[in-house]
Design a protein around this motif. Structure first.
Motif, PDB file in Angstrom:
ATOM      1  N   THR A 119       4.817   9.420  -6.767  1.00 51.79           N
ATOM      2  CA  THR A 119       3.504   9.128  -6.185  1.00 51.79           C
ATOM      3  C   THR A 119       2.444   8.980  -7.271  1.00 51.79           C
ATOM      4  N   GLU A 149       8.128  -0.707  -3.920  1.00 48.97           N
ATOM      5  CA  GLU A 149       7.494   0.483  -4.484  1.00 48.97           C
ATOM      6  C   GLU A 149       6.992   1.446  -3.411  1.00 48.97           C
ATOM      7  N   TRP A 150       6.857   0.968  -2.177  1.00 52.57           N
ATOM      8  CA  TRP A 150       6.387   1.824  -1.083  1.00 52.57           C
ATOM      9  C   TRP A 150       7.541   2.467  -0.314  1.00 52.57           C
TER      10      TRP A 150
END
Length: 426
Positions: free
Chosen positions: A309, A328-329
């Protein structure tokens, strides 16, 4: 030859100056020299390894006919010879990478041979993990004495073998020694990133460190193995985000081990969880909250997720939210989806939708950027999902066949359209 001819033509046509032509020639000459030097280093190391193995085989052929004293002397002959080559390299050939790397590799394997032969001669008890640990700890200082990247790579392979041997077969404290030994190699890796960010050895280090961490993360699992899916998804998300740092922007995919490992690892996890059968075997856990919170699986999952994160937030601040890629999420979407899966079958549908969305968005990005590789990569993601559903008994064979036909047609149409678009833009 062709480059020189083209440059002469450009100079005569006054497109570029003679000075510019000379600079271009010098640039490509330096690149060719660097490539040749790297090949010489690789062949030099291979030669040193073969020589060392040859000496060991010659000694082994006459081993039973030798006395204990003769065996002891011969056990140290390769090691002493390797140390002599290393001393010569440090004193006379310090700036010659071929000498340094070759002698360091020779020393690395000679050390292993000496440890093994002495243990056999004097019947010293031991096992493979103890042998690997002794070998790696004795080799670690030589990485910094010799400043050898080859030795660092061999060391990473060795400690990964040690960690896997102890971590997947024992439950004692020795499985944690790998992480301490890994820290010993990181300063050399940091120096490579600073001084030789585009070097071949640096590129190989990216792959080795990512593969080593992927291999060893599983050793953390003990009593709450189900949580390791979260840890692995976050780890692959971390790799994928790191692979998009500015350090890797000017290098190819093969030189960037983090991005392909992160993407492939994420897709494999998603495809595994896209089967309803997986969730049927994953029964609702009967966990006690204090045990979960204190388990190594939970702590590792939290730490890796927080690290990923944080890296993602750095990426957002640097390139902006719209430029963050869908892959990336995934780790953030995966955590609640996975936890819901313990209680509801809707997670199977969500996982399949995530994979399909990744494929469609990748195809869209490839079309927008006129990037044939990205376009086919997105189509491959969709194909992998459809292949996975091919083994799903709940879908009739007719529908499976129709899906395959449609994807195949999609491949042809998308590639034809892209190639046609490229020709129009030329």
């Amino acid at each position: 030859m062709a480059l020189s001819k083209d440059l002469d033509e450009l100079v005569q046509a006054q497109v570029i100056s003679q000075q510019t032509a000379d600079e271009i020639t010098a640039y490509y000459a330096s690149k060719k020299e660097a490539s040749s030097s790297s090949l010489f280093v690789i062949f030099g190391v291979l030669g040193a390894i073969l020589v060392g193995l040859g000496i060991i085989l010659i000694i082994a052929h006459n081993w039973d006919h030798l006395s204990r004293l003769q065996k002891t002397i011969l056990a140290f002959v390769p090691l002493v010879s390797a140390q002599g080559f290393c001393a010569f390299s440090l004193i006379r050939k310090r700036n010659n990478q071929r000498w340094v790397e070759s002698s360091a590799a020779f020393l690395f394997f000679s050390l292993a041979a000496a440890i093994a032969m002495i243990g056999q001669i004097y019947n010293i008890p031991g096992d493979l993990p103890a042998f690997l640990m002794t070998w790696m700890l004795l080799s670690l200082p030589m990485i910094y004495i010799m400043k050898s990247s080859m030795l660092s790579m061999l060391y990473l392979i060795g400690i990964t073998g040690y960690g896997a041997e102890t971590g997947y077969s024992s439950q004692d404290a020795s499985e944690w020694y790998y992480w301490a030994m890994l820290l010993g190699a990181l300063p050399h890796y940091y120096l490579l990133l600073r001084k030789h960010p585009k070097g071949y050895f640096t590129h190989i280090h990216h792959w080795l460190i990512a593969l080593s961490l992927t291999t060893m993360l599983g050793t953390v699992a003990h009593s709450h193995e189900e949580l390791m899916f979260i840890a692995y998804c976050s780890l692959f998300g971390l790799f994928y985000a790191i692979g998009h740092f500015s350090l890797f922007q000017s290098v190819g995919t093969l030189a960037n081990g983090y991005k392909p490992i992160g993407a492939l690892g994420t897709l494999i996890i998603l495809l595994i969880l896209s089967f309803e059968e997986f969730w049927s075997h994953l029964s609702q856990p009967r966990w006690q909250l204090p045990d979960v919170l204190s388990s190594p699986e939970f702590l590792v999952s939290i730490l890796i997720t927080l690290a990923t994160t944080w890296v993602l937030s750095l990426r957002i601040r640097k390139v902006g939210l719209p430029r963050i890629l869908p892959m990336e999420w995934v780790f953030l979407l995966f955590i609640p989806t996975y936890m819901v899966g313990f209680f509801s079958s809707i997670s199977v549908l969500i996982i399949n939708l995530i994979i399909l969305t990744l494929g469609i968005l990748t195809v869209r990005r490839g079309a927008r950027e006129a990037h044939l590789g990205l376009l086919n990569y997105g189509l491959i993601i969709v194909t992998m999902l459809i292949v996975s559903r091919f083994f799903d008994d709940q879908i009739p064979f007719v529908w499976r066949g129709i899906l395959f036909v449609l994807v195949g047609i999609g491949f042809f149409i998308a590639n034809y359209w892209m190639l046609k678009k490229r020709k129009e833009n030329v």
